[in-house]
Each structure stands twice: as structure tokens, then as C-alpha cells.
Design a protein around this motif. Structure first.
Motif, short mmCIF file in Angstrom:
data_model
loop_
_atom_site.label_atom_id
_atom_site.label_comp_id
_atom_site.label_asym_id
_atom_site.label_seq_id
_atom_site.Cartn_x
_atom_site.Cartn_y
_atom_site.Cartn_z
N ARG A 12 0.83 -1.21 0.00
CA ARG A 12 0.00 0.00 0.00
C ARG A 12 0.86 1.26 0.00
O ARG A 12 0.50 2.27 -0.60
N CYS A 13 2.02 1.18 0.68
CA CYS A 13 2.94 2.33 0.67
C CYS A 13 3.46 2.57 -0.74
O CYS A 13 3.57 3.72 -1.19
N LEU A 14 3.77 1.50 -1.47
CA LEU A 14 4.27 1.65 -2.83
C LEU A 14 3.17 2.17 -3.77
O LEU A 14 3.44 2.96 -4.67
N LEU A 15 1.93 1.72 -3.56
CA LEU A 15 0.84 2.18 -4.41
C LEU A 15 0.62 3.68 -4.28
O LEU A 15 0.33 4.36 -5.27
N SER A 16 0.75 4.20 -3.08
CA SER A 16 0.63 5.64 -2.89
C SER A 16 1.95 6.36 -3.10
O SER A 16 2.01 7.58 -3.04
N ASP A 17 3.02 5.57 -3.34
CA ASP A 17 4.38 6.09 -3.54
C ASP A 17 4.80 6.99 -2.39
O ASP A 17 5.42 8.03 -2.56
N THR A 18 4.44 6.57 -1.16
CA THR A 18 4.83 7.32 0.03
C THR A 18 6.34 7.33 0.15
O THR A 18 6.98 6.30 0.15
N GLY A 19 6.91 8.50 0.30
CA GLY A 19 8.35 8.63 0.41
C GLY A 19 9.05 8.66 -0.93
O GLY A 19 10.27 8.84 -0.99
N GLY A 20 8.31 8.44 -2.05
CA GLY A 20 8.91 8.51 -3.38
C GLY A 20 9.88 7.39 -3.69
O GLY A 20 10.82 7.58 -4.48
N MET A 21 9.67 6.19 -3.12
CA MET A 21 10.61 5.09 -3.34
C MET A 21 10.61 4.62 -4.79
O MET A 21 11.66 4.42 -5.40
N LEU A 22 9.41 4.43 -5.37
CA LEU A 22 9.34 3.98 -6.75
C LEU A 22 9.86 5.05 -7.71
O LEU A 22 10.51 4.73 -8.72
N SER A 23 9.59 6.31 -7.39
CA SER A 23 10.09 7.39 -8.23
C SER A 23 11.62 7.41 -8.23
O SER A 23 12.25 7.60 -9.28
#
Length: 271
Positions: free
Chosen positions: A175-186
Motif C-alpha cells: 500500500r505504501c508503494l501504491l501511494s508512492d509514500t516517500g517517493g521510493m518507486l520514483s
């Protein structure tokens, strides 16, 4: 939703315990609640331990779940474990505790004559359409919102995912990755090009340029989820160190550094 009709008794990121009152409602108030909250008349209380959050006008409790609990409209990644007849459809393993049924024509643009032919082991990106009590879990690959594209074009939102690699992660981290919390995927995308599909059931599908890069992506995400905090953020310095270990940024040569510095000076002069 009128603010005058809703009294929120907790601040964002406050820790809460099951049974604590989170929101007090007045007659006529309408609120959108998510995981970890339950409404009883004019009171909304927590049913799990975690941190209260208000994300895009949706109230919910963030917590590190160890097991996935299916809910309606959850986006999941499933693997075909049984291929039945046209009437029975397919059965998916979606890490939900019991198999999930997928109808044979539950795809955008599918019909009795023209429909996908999934094989055992195929990876499917779908959404949960029925998750109530003891009723059999059901999923669909039909889109409800946004532009709908035929499954035959290969551009539909849901459907079979070909190639790539499915990696298990914690549902909370998904869920953190889906919302891109912290910009990890970016941050990852700036270092290596890749495709991914994330399911809240604790699975992520990855596909990079090579098999080696895909494996390194999976290992990198495993390390990132270890340093993810309960509020969905990772310690910035630790996250950067993990990314540098797996995908270091290319270093500029002296000539390129000089050119970059000259460009910056020119921009400052123009301003």
C-alpha cells in the motif's frame, strides 16, 4: 463533507488502539472511512492498532499487517491454479486464505466466442468484486473507471501479465508503494527503467530490461521494506544507501561536470 458536522478527535499520525473513538459525527454528516475503522451510529472507532491517517479525504488506520484480508475493490495479483470449463472459469491463488474465482468472460471486451485462454501458472492483475463472509471470493478484470481498452490490445488495465517476476512483499508495504509514500518507486525509476504492478495482497510484478536487473529490483525492494516505518515513510538516508548499493547513479565526468556548472551559471544570469 462539511467540517462543521464532523469532529476528528485524533491528529494525523497519532497512535490509536482498538475501541478508541476517532471521529464524532452529527446528523447529516457523511465521511469516507477505510481500513481499521468502523462506524456505529454517530461514532467512528478504531478496530485495530496503528496510526490514524487522512489520505485524500479518506480516514483509515495504517498498520503493519502480516496477512492479507480481502476487501471489495482491492487490486490484487493472482496466479491461476485451476482451469475449469466456461461456466466454472478460473481459480486464482491471491494470498487471500482461499481461492478466488475469476469468470471466463470477466475481461474488458471479452465474449463467449472471444475470450482469454489462461494457462496454469499465468499471472493475473485483477480486482476483488466479492469478499463478504463465507461467500466464495470473486475477482474481475473489467475496469470500472477510466478509459476501457479491449483485452486483445494488450493495453487494458487488468488482465494477464506476461514475462517478468512476481515477488512477495508485506501488504502494508504494498500500500505504501501504491501511494508512492516517500517517493521510493520514483527514486528507483530514475536509476533503472522498469515496469511493475502492485497488489495489496502482498505481491508485486516486476519486469526490467534484463533478468539480472529484475532480480536486483526484487532484492532492493526487500531491503527497502525492512526500513519502512509504520507511517509509510522510510528513513531517508537509509533508503538512499540501499538504492546506491543496488543501483548507483552514474558519475559525471570532469567535462560533463564543467558543462553542467556552466549551464547553471547561464540560467542564474538569465534570471
Amino acid at each position: 463533507m462539511s467540517r462543521e458536522l464532523v469532529e476528528v478527535k485524533k491528529r494525523k499520525r497519532d497512535w490509536v488502539m482498538p475501541g478508541e473513538e476517532i471521529i464524532s459525527l452529527r446528523p447529516g454528516a457523511v465521511v469516507n472511512i477505510g481500513r481499521g475503522l468502523r462506524q456505529s451510529l454517530v461514532t467512528i472507532s478504531a478496530v485495530r492498532c496503528g496510526k490514524y491517517d487522512d489520505y485524500k479525504e479518506k480516514h483509515l488506520i495504517l498498520g503493519d499487517e502480516k496477512a492479507y484480508v480481502p476487501r471489495n475493490e482491492d487490486i490484487v495479483l493472482g496466479t491461476v491454479v485451476r482451469v475449469g470449463t466456461f461456466q466454472s472459469g478460473y481459480m486464482l491463488d491471491a494470498n487471500a486464505g482461499s481461492p478466488v474465482r475469476l469468470d471466463s468472460i470477466a475481461f474488458d471486451g471479452a465474449s463467449k466466442r472471444v475470450r482469454p485462454d489462461l494457462k496454469l501458472g499465468a499471472v493475473v492483475y485483477a480486482r476483488i468484486t466479492q469478499a463478504r463472509g463465507e461467500i466464495e471470493l470473486e475477482a474481475s478484470c473489467c475496469s470500472l473507471t477510466g478509459p476501457k481498452k479491449d483485452w486483445m490490445t494488450g493495453e487494458s488495465l487488468f488482465g494477464e501479465l506476461k514475462g517478468g517476476f512476481v515477488h512477495p512483499i508485506r501488504p502494508f508495504f504494498a500500500r505504501c508503494l501504491l501511494s508512492d509514500t516517500g517517493g521510493m518507486l520514483s527514486s528507483l525509476g530514475k536509476r533503472v527503467p522498469f515496469e511493475c504492478c502492485i497488489g495489496v495482497n502482498g505481491r508485486i510484478w516486476l519486469r526490467a530490461r534484463t533478468t539480472v536487473e529484475t532480480a536486483r529490483l526484487a532484492r532492493c525492494l526487500t531491503e527497502l521494506q525492512r526500513i519502512t516505518l509504520p507511517d509509510g515513510h522510510a528513513a531517508l538516508q537509509s533508503a538512499l544507501e540501499v538504492l546506491d548499493d543496488f543501483f548507483p547513479l552514474p558519475k559525471l565526468s570532469k567535462k560533463r561536470k564543467t558543462d553542467a556548472a556552466a549551464d547553471e551559471e547561464a540560467e542564474e544570469l538569465e534570471v
